[in-house]
Design a protein around this motif. Structure first.
Motif, short mmCIF file in Angstrom:
data_model
loop_
_atom_site.label_atom_id
_atom_site.label_comp_id
_atom_site.label_asym_id
_atom_site.label_seq_id
_atom_site.Cartn_x
_atom_site.Cartn_y
_atom_site.Cartn_z
N LEU A 204 0.71 -1.31 0.00
CA LEU A 204 0.10 0.02 -0.04
C LEU A 204 0.90 1.31 0.05
O LEU A 204 0.57 2.12 -0.73
CB LEU A 204 -1.03 -0.11 1.32
N ILE A 205 2.04 1.27 0.68
CA ILE A 205 2.82 2.31 0.57
C ILE A 205 3.64 2.52 -0.66
O ILE A 205 3.70 3.69 -1.20
CB ILE A 205 3.91 2.02 1.77
N ILE A 206 3.77 1.50 -1.37
CA ILE A 206 4.32 1.73 -2.86
C ILE A 206 3.42 2.27 -3.77
O ILE A 206 3.58 3.15 -4.39
CB ILE A 206 4.86 0.26 -3.28
N ASP A 207 2.18 2.00 -3.58
CA ASP A 207 1.08 2.43 -4.18
C ASP A 207 0.80 4.01 -4.21
O ASP A 207 0.67 4.72 -4.93
CB ASP A 207 -0.22 1.75 -3.98
N LEU A 208 0.94 4.31 -2.71
CA LEU A 208 0.85 5.91 -2.64
C LEU A 208 1.94 6.72 -3.04
O LEU A 208 1.73 7.63 -3.78
CB LEU A 208 0.65 5.95 -0.84
N VAL A 209 3.10 5.99 -2.66
CA VAL A 209 4.15 6.72 -3.38
C VAL A 209 4.27 7.01 -4.81
O VAL A 209 4.51 8.00 -5.29
CB VAL A 209 5.85 5.97 -2.96
N VAL A 210 3.68 5.95 -5.63
CA VAL A 210 3.65 5.96 -7.10
C VAL A 210 2.45 6.97 -7.60
O VAL A 210 2.92 7.64 -8.41
CB VAL A 210 3.36 4.56 -7.70
N ALA A 211 1.50 6.91 -6.93
CA ALA A 211 0.53 7.60 -7.17
C ALA A 211 0.89 9.25 -6.98
O ALA A 211 0.51 10.10 -7.68
CB ALA A 211 -0.76 7.43 -6.25
N SER A 212 1.54 9.44 -5.89
CA SER A 212 2.00 10.94 -5.37
C SER A 212 2.96 11.30 -6.53
O SER A 212 2.83 12.61 -7.10
CB SER A 212 2.50 10.76 -4.03
N VAL A 213 3.95 10.36 -7.10
CA VAL A 213 4.92 10.87 -8.02
C VAL A 213 4.22 11.07 -9.30
O VAL A 213 4.45 12.12 -9.91
CB VAL A 213 5.86 9.87 -8.14
N LEU A 214 3.28 10.38 -9.68
CA LEU A 214 2.47 10.54 -10.97
C LEU A 214 1.74 11.69 -10.99
O LEU A 214 1.81 12.63 -11.88
CB LEU A 214 1.75 9.40 -11.41
N MET A 215 1.23 11.85 -9.58
CA MET A 215 0.26 13.37 -9.87
C MET A 215 1.05 14.52 -9.66
O MET A 215 0.87 15.44 -10.44
CB MET A 215 -0.47 13.33 -8.46
#
Length: 256
Positions: A204-215
């Motif tokens: 879940l942490i990886i998903d949050l980091v990737v989503a923040s970077v893409l945004m």
């Protein structure tokens, strides 16, 4: 010289099938006086018809695998593995049959001592006509109940006993088998979700980091799951995730 008549073999097969149906009906009618359940449970007598006896036997055979799964750690294993698959995002990469197979193999590994004890102390004497069905069931209930109580929390057992109307002052082993089974299933569900939550957090942490970077990069149209999947698989492989998962599941079984 014989000439082959088209469709003759098919007509002969249809005629044989038509003759076989009355013969089967006569056999079933002749067996109406027999007690089929007495062959399954020695000493059991019933006034049910053959059709109803067959229905009862088939129902018991259909429910037997479900009951066996409920009395083992299969529920815990399959739920944790399903949550792990969802955390990794491998909905199609890890089919249900693979998840069920892994859970079944781990269940056989964990339940092997219990199975050996039930086989030697209950099934073998019953097969040799040394004990009856009721005595064999009582003997088999002892190791299974001991295993289930070792995995059952006191709160779950007290709750189920209260719902069943049994006094809470009873010793855990004195409760009825249905109460112990229901409390065991409830505890297995709780333990499975606890382990699954711990496995879910890193991904879940990886998903949050990737989503923040893409945004932050303005790439909002790109799905974060597509980018995070290789990173999650890489992390899972680097930490030897399958070994850790199997060790966690097997060692979560309390001694009995």
């Amino acid at each position: 010289m014989k000439l082959a008549v088209p469709g003759l073999s098919r007509r002969r097969g249809a005629l044989a099938a038509a003759l076989a149906v009355p013969l089967l009906m006569l056999c079933c009618a002749g067996a109406g006086a027999q007690d089929l359940l007495s062959g399954v449970v020695p000493g059991a007598k019933t006034d049910l018809s053959v059709k109803m006896q067959i229905l009862v036997v088939m129902t018991l055979l259909g429910l037997l695998p479900v009951m066996v799964m409920m009395m083992t750690s299969f529920t815990r294993f399959v739920i944790v593995l399903s949550l792990l698959r969802q955390a990794l995002g491998l909905q199609q990469g890890l089919p249900n049959r693979i998840v069920t197979g892994i859970a079944l193999i781990l269940t056989l590994l964990v339940m092997r001592p219990i199975g050996d004890q039930v086989w030697k102390e209950a099934f073998v004497p019953y097969d040799r006509d040394q004990i009856g069905m009721q005595e064999a069931l009582k003997i088999a209930e002892v190791p299974i109940s001991r295993f289930m109580l070792a995995q059952t929390s006191k709160a779950a057992l007290a709750q189920i006993a209260h719902l069943a109307g049994e006094p809470s002052s009873m010793r855990p082993q004195d409760h009825s088998f249905t109460v112990k089974l229901a409390a065991f299933v409830l505890s297995e569900l709780k333990t499975a979700f606890q382990i699954g939550c711990m496995l879910f957090i890193p991904f879940l942490i990886i998903d949050l980091v990737v989503a923040s970077v893409l945004m932050a990069m303005g790439m909002m149209m790109l799905s974060p799951l597509v980018i995070s999947l290789p990173f999650k698989l890489l992390l899972f492989v680097l930490v030897d995730g399958w070994t850790l998962t199997v060790n966690t599941l097997v060692t979560s079984i309390q001694g009995y």
